[in-house]
Motif scaffolding. Sequence first.
Motif, short mmCIF file in Angstrom:
data_model
loop_
_atom_site.label_atom_id
_atom_site.label_comp_id
_atom_site.label_asym_id
_atom_site.label_seq_id
_atom_site.Cartn_x
_atom_site.Cartn_y
_atom_site.Cartn_z
N GLY A 1 -33.16 37.61 -108.13
CA GLY A 1 -34.53 38.16 -107.97
C GLY A 1 -35.69 37.27 -108.10
O GLY A 1 -36.79 37.53 -107.57
N SER A 2 -35.26 35.84 -108.35
CA SER A 2 -36.42 34.81 -108.52
C SER A 2 -36.35 34.26 -107.12
O SER A 2 -35.38 34.52 -106.23
N ILE A 3 -37.09 33.48 -107.01
CA ILE A 3 -37.91 32.77 -105.67
C ILE A 3 -37.82 31.12 -105.91
O ILE A 3 -38.53 30.81 -106.71
N THR A 4 -37.08 30.62 -105.31
CA THR A 4 -37.17 28.96 -105.38
C THR A 4 -38.22 28.38 -104.60
O THR A 4 -38.64 28.92 -103.47
N HIS B 1 -39.13 41.26 -98.56
CA HIS B 1 -39.96 40.67 -99.59
C HIS B 1 -40.82 41.61 -100.46
O HIS B 1 -41.36 41.25 -101.49
N PHE B 2 -41.05 42.81 -99.86
CA PHE B 2 -41.70 43.81 -100.76
C PHE B 2 -40.94 44.14 -101.85
O PHE B 2 -41.31 44.47 -102.94
N GLU B 3 -39.86 44.33 -101.75
CA GLU B 3 -38.65 44.50 -102.51
C GLU B 3 -38.58 43.34 -103.67
O GLU B 3 -38.75 43.67 -105.18
N LEU B 4 -38.52 42.17 -103.32
CA LEU B 4 -38.72 40.95 -104.11
C LEU B 4 -40.07 40.98 -105.13
O LEU B 4 -40.14 40.74 -106.21
N ARG C 1 -47.16 35.65 -93.27
CA ARG C 1 -45.84 35.89 -92.71
C ARG C 1 -45.11 34.73 -93.32
O ARG C 1 -43.81 34.96 -93.31
N ALA C 2 -45.79 33.36 -93.38
CA ALA C 2 -45.16 32.39 -93.81
C ALA C 2 -44.38 32.70 -95.26
O ALA C 2 -43.55 32.34 -95.90
N LEU C 3 -45.40 33.51 -96.13
CA LEU C 3 -44.90 33.79 -97.68
C LEU C 3 -43.81 34.82 -97.30
O LEU C 3 -42.84 34.47 -98.31
N ILE C 4 -43.78 35.67 -96.55
CA ILE C 4 -42.69 36.49 -96.42
C ILE C 4 -41.50 35.80 -96.20
O ILE C 4 -40.39 35.91 -96.90
N ALA C 5 -41.67 34.84 -95.10
CA ALA C 5 -40.12 33.90 -94.88
C ALA C 5 -39.69 33.15 -95.96
O ALA C 5 -38.75 32.99 -96.29
N VAL C 6 -40.87 32.45 -96.89
CA VAL C 6 -40.23 31.75 -98.04
C VAL C 6 -39.64 32.88 -98.99
O VAL C 6 -38.54 32.30 -99.58
N MET C 7 -40.45 33.84 -99.16
CA MET C 7 -39.50 34.69 -100.41
C MET C 7 -38.36 35.16 -99.83
O MET C 7 -37.27 35.11 -100.93
#
Length: 473
Positions: A450-453, A141-144, A436-442
């Motif tokens: 590199g985008s996130i749906t 997630h931090f790389e994204l 942590r939900a944000l991490i999981a979604v990302m």
Amino acid sequence: MHDIRAIRENPQGFDHDLKRRDLAPLSAELIALDDARKGAVSAAQANQERRNALSKEIGGAKKAKDEARAAELMAEVARLKDEAPGLEAAQAEAAQTLDARLAAIPNRPKDDVPEGADEHGNVLYREFSSSREKLTEGRQHFELGEATGLMDFEAAAKLSGSRFVVLKGQLARLERALGQFMLDLHTGEHGYTEVAPPILVRDEAMFGTAQLPKFREDQYAAVDGVTLNQLQQNLEDTQDPSTIYNTPKGTPSLARDNARDVLEWLPKGRRWLIPTAEVPLTNLVRESILTEDALPLRLTALTPCFRAEAGAAGRDTRGMLRQHQFNKVELVSITTPEKSAEEHERMLDCAEAVLKKLDLSYRVMTLCTGDMGFASQKTYDIEVWVPGQQTYREISSCSVCGDFQARRMGARFRGKEGKAVNFVHTLNGSGVAVGRALIAVMENYQNSDGSITVPSALAPYMGGLTRIEGPNT
């Protein structure tokens, strides 16, 4: 908090449960402390009863005009009065000693909790697989986040130090969307009442849910300006008070243990930043007698949470997994003893529903005796799949505490038709941790570019945005 009467009734059972927690037998010590308390109570009562009896005798002696006898009796009353404060102090000290010892002992595990020394003894309860293809690799997630320019750890470090993050633009909105989605789900579909509680609480609240005194080093304390000035004046001959809470071990002028003791010196002007909304939500019923008809109470809140992570040095230093400040949706239930096991399963279902609607793969683990929290009788951990680490990571803990917290808070209920007053049972769970939900979604919704749906469940909260693409994507 444990019931000394229950320990007296079955000391072997109490010691057996402590052994499952890898603790030595304590029933004999606790019973001895209770005996000392009872002895102190008896001594104080005997003193008062003797004074009462002598007062009647003095009246009789005066009526009989036996002044010598009356003087003798009054002298004995005076002596007993002089002894009374010491006896009362001994009684209070004996009670405090017993209470402090009981408060330091963790809750007894339920019979169906698996035994084990640490997380390796946890047992799989059930699991859920996403309808989408499960990613088995990908960027963390931090790389994204850093690649999109929407997650900034360097800026956070300048502001606050390590273990903080600044979210910007679409990622900040996605985090906000997750919290709002969870609140709407729990209030609209699961019957929880939303609460906006204080995030600064008193010692009594932290003691009630068992964060104090054992876990003081994991908490953040806040003091007002007046108290800080008092502290500075009191410590001016030792060291700069601005470093008092982070004094390194071995500091000559003020040892680390003394730094901890400073908190005991601050009886006024101190509040605690909540480590979880469990603290204010559960304490809403402290020192109360509820009606059985009012139960269960189901409460939820979205709040910032603050944890010092004192025991997490070197763990998860990159990214948002283990932060000093994070947002979390908390679930709390207050119920009767007969319904607490059923309520525990219901709470777990409610927390799982968040991940199911986000279509994230996860598993539920029953924690073993060596991995449970201090106040818990039984805990389920929900662990979500994070492909960047190629592992499952905890995103929620759902615990039933029995009457352990209720005894510390004085939270009780009266049975129907005026039946006896008993302690309530309390439960708490994450519904779920927003960061942590944000991490999981990302990580689970990342794309090759590199985008996130944006998950479909969050679409109503994102203003039509379906894809997160920062300026650096």
